[in-house]
Design an enzyme around this catalytic site. Structure first.
Site, PDB file in Angstrom:
ATOM      1  N   LYS A  52      29.971  73.778  40.033  1.00  0.00           N
ATOM      2  CA  LYS A  52      30.743  73.749  41.288  1.00  0.00           C
ATOM      3  C   LYS A  52      32.167  74.243  41.040  1.00  0.00           C
ATOM      4  O   LYS A  52      32.709  75.039  41.806  1.00  0.00           O
ATOM      5  CB  LYS A  52      30.724  72.332  41.878  1.00  0.00           C
ATOM      6  CG  LYS A  52      29.335  71.916  42.358  1.00  0.00           C
ATOM      7  CD  LYS A  52      29.215  70.425  42.688  1.00  0.00           C
ATOM      8  CE  LYS A  52      27.758  70.066  42.959  1.00  0.00           C
ATOM      9  NZ  LYS A  52      27.533  68.633  43.217  1.00  0.00           N
ATOM     10  N   GLN A  96      30.460  62.877  42.496  1.00  0.00           N
ATOM     11  CA  GLN A  96      29.160  63.253  41.944  1.00  0.00           C
ATOM     12  C   GLN A  96      28.297  62.002  41.737  1.00  0.00           C
ATOM     13  O   GLN A  96      28.751  61.010  41.175  1.00  0.00           O
ATOM     14  CB  GLN A  96      29.355  64.023  40.628  1.00  0.00           C
ATOM     15  CG  GLN A  96      28.089  64.624  40.061  1.00  0.00           C
ATOM     16  CD  GLN A  96      27.470  65.729  40.921  1.00  0.00           C
ATOM     17  OE1 GLN A  96      28.173  66.400  41.689  1.00  0.00           O
ATOM     18  NE2 GLN A  96      26.173  65.914  40.825  1.00  0.00           N
ATOM     19  N   ASP A 119      30.055  67.059  51.096  1.00  0.00           N
ATOM     20  CA  ASP A 119      28.665  66.815  50.690  1.00  0.00           C
ATOM     21  C   ASP A 119      27.792  66.465  51.897  1.00  0.00           C
ATOM     22  O   ASP A 119      26.569  66.542  51.826  1.00  0.00           O
ATOM     23  CB  ASP A 119      28.605  65.614  49.721  1.00  0.00           C
ATOM     24  CG  ASP A 119      28.399  66.024  48.273  1.00  0.00           C
ATOM     25  OD1 ASP A 119      27.853  67.116  48.032  1.00  0.00           O
ATOM     26  OD2 ASP A 119      28.791  65.233  47.395  1.00  0.00           O
TER      27      ASP A 119
HETATM   28  N1  GUN Z   1      23.905  64.447  42.663  1.00  0.00           N
HETATM   29  C1  GUN Z   1      22.852  65.298  42.787  1.00  0.00           C
HETATM   30  N2  GUN Z   1      23.088  66.194  43.769  1.00  0.00           N
HETATM   31  C2  GUN Z   1      24.310  65.912  44.262  1.00  0.00           C
HETATM   32  C3  GUN Z   1      25.096  66.510  45.275  1.00  0.00           C
HETATM   33  O1  GUN Z   1      24.710  67.469  45.952  1.00  0.00           O
HETATM   34  N3  GUN Z   1      26.313  65.924  45.484  1.00  0.00           N
HETATM   35  C4  GUN Z   1      26.748  64.859  44.777  1.00  0.00           C
HETATM   36  N4  GUN Z   1      27.946  64.359  45.079  1.00  0.00           N
HETATM   37  N5  GUN Z   1      26.030  64.286  43.832  1.00  0.00           N
HETATM   38  C5  GUN Z   1      24.812  64.820  43.570  1.00  0.00           C
END
Ligand code: GUN
Length: 294
Positions: A52, A96, A119
């Site tokens: 990211k 995350q 998100d």
């Molecule tokens: N853990 C697995 N996929 C994601 C996601 O798209 N966002 C976040 N914040 N955590 C994750």
């Protein structure tokens, strides 16, 4: 059979985003800014967050990575969330997941300002999506919708089965495929671990979206001729023949299923790259105040 090439498509979107950032900067505005909170040292989470951050750089966004020890208290994490909620230099942020067991994920998600929740995990964004209002869509389902749109995959009136009912992928995906929209209007079945006769459901499905995380559980005998197959799964499977000792496997037995499909996503290079680029799209929307307009 046509491959839904998420890698290629995400590269095209990347160029568009880069162009938009250049336009913003020429107009004297600051670029979009995404922050990410990463708690602990989980290998997979670290890889995802690094992707990211790298993508932010590639499209010209600012990024801030807040790394925290896995023994921090829940209150300390909530303070960090609160700080980002009120930081005017940050357009959107993510925490995350998963979080360490002593921290309540729901409490943390609820503490995020929905206007910065790129998100799309906050109940306000989930609710707005459910009602067909403008909302931050969770990145994986959003990426899949963009892929269907780019490849003009017919969805109207089709029977779509989503396999897996996670809050992040399965549930929102089922909502998006059933909404009254050019790339929705499906009749949706949401299958899960207690579903009986999964094969019978799948054999009636024009579109199958697999988001379980069980490597190669969907085989050719479970798929209707000409179906569209979207594979969200990406699991490390031991493989001594590979230098790194593992290979990445989707939920779908790709080779045999591909022979029956009209469209299919590969793993890797399908849904994964679309997920990261969709988070970037949400961050641009946050920077432009495009979501909470009504
Ligand atoms: N853990 C697995 N996929 C994601 C996601 O798209 N966002 C976040 N914040 N955590 C994750």
């Amino acid at each position: 059979m046509q491959i839904l090439d998420g890698k290629l498509l995400s590269q095209n979107i990347k160029k568009e985003l880069h162009y938009e950032v250049e336009n913003l900067k020429s107009a004297g505005k600051r670029p979009p800014h995404l922050a990410a909170i990463l708690v602990g040292n989980d290998g997979a989470s670290e890889t995802y967050v690094n992707h990211k951050v790298k993508m932010c750089k590639e499209v010209g966004f600012e990024s801030t990575l807040v790394r925290l020890d896995d023994n921090i208290s829940e209150d300390f994490l909530l303070e960090q969330v609160s700080r980002l909620n009120t930081d005017d230099d940050v357009d959107g942020f993510i925490v995350q997941l998963p979080l360490p067991a002593h921290i309540n994920e729901r409490k943390v998600t609820l503490a995020i300002d929905p206007k910065k929740d790129v998100d799309g995990f906050h109940p306000v964004n989930m609710g707005r999506m459910m009602l067909g209002m403008s909302a931050y869509l969770p990145a994986t389902p959003y990426g899949i919708v963009q892929m269907l749109k780019a490849y003009e995959v017919p969805t109207q009136g089709m029977h779509c089965t989503v396999v897996g009912r996670s809050n992040i992928v399965g549930k929102p995906m089922a909502v998006l495929m059933s909404r009254n929209h050019q790339f929705g209007n499906c009749t949706v079945t949401l299958a899960h671990s207690r579903t009986q006769c999964l094969k019978d459901h799948l054999l009636q499905s024009d579109i199958v979206i697999a988001a379980v995380g069980r490597p190669e559980m969907i085989t050719a005998d479970m798929i209707k001729e000409g179906a569209v197959v979207i594979d969200v799964g990406i699991t490390r499977v031991d493989d001594a023949s590979k230098k790194r000792g593992y290979r990445l496997a989707g939920d779908v037995k790709y080779k045999e299923v591909a022979e029956k499909c009209s469209f299919i996503t590969p793993v890797p290079g399908g849904v994964g790259p679309m997920t990261v680029i969709s988070l970037m799209k949400n961050t641009l929307k946050a920077n432009q105040n495009l979501v909470y307009t009504s």
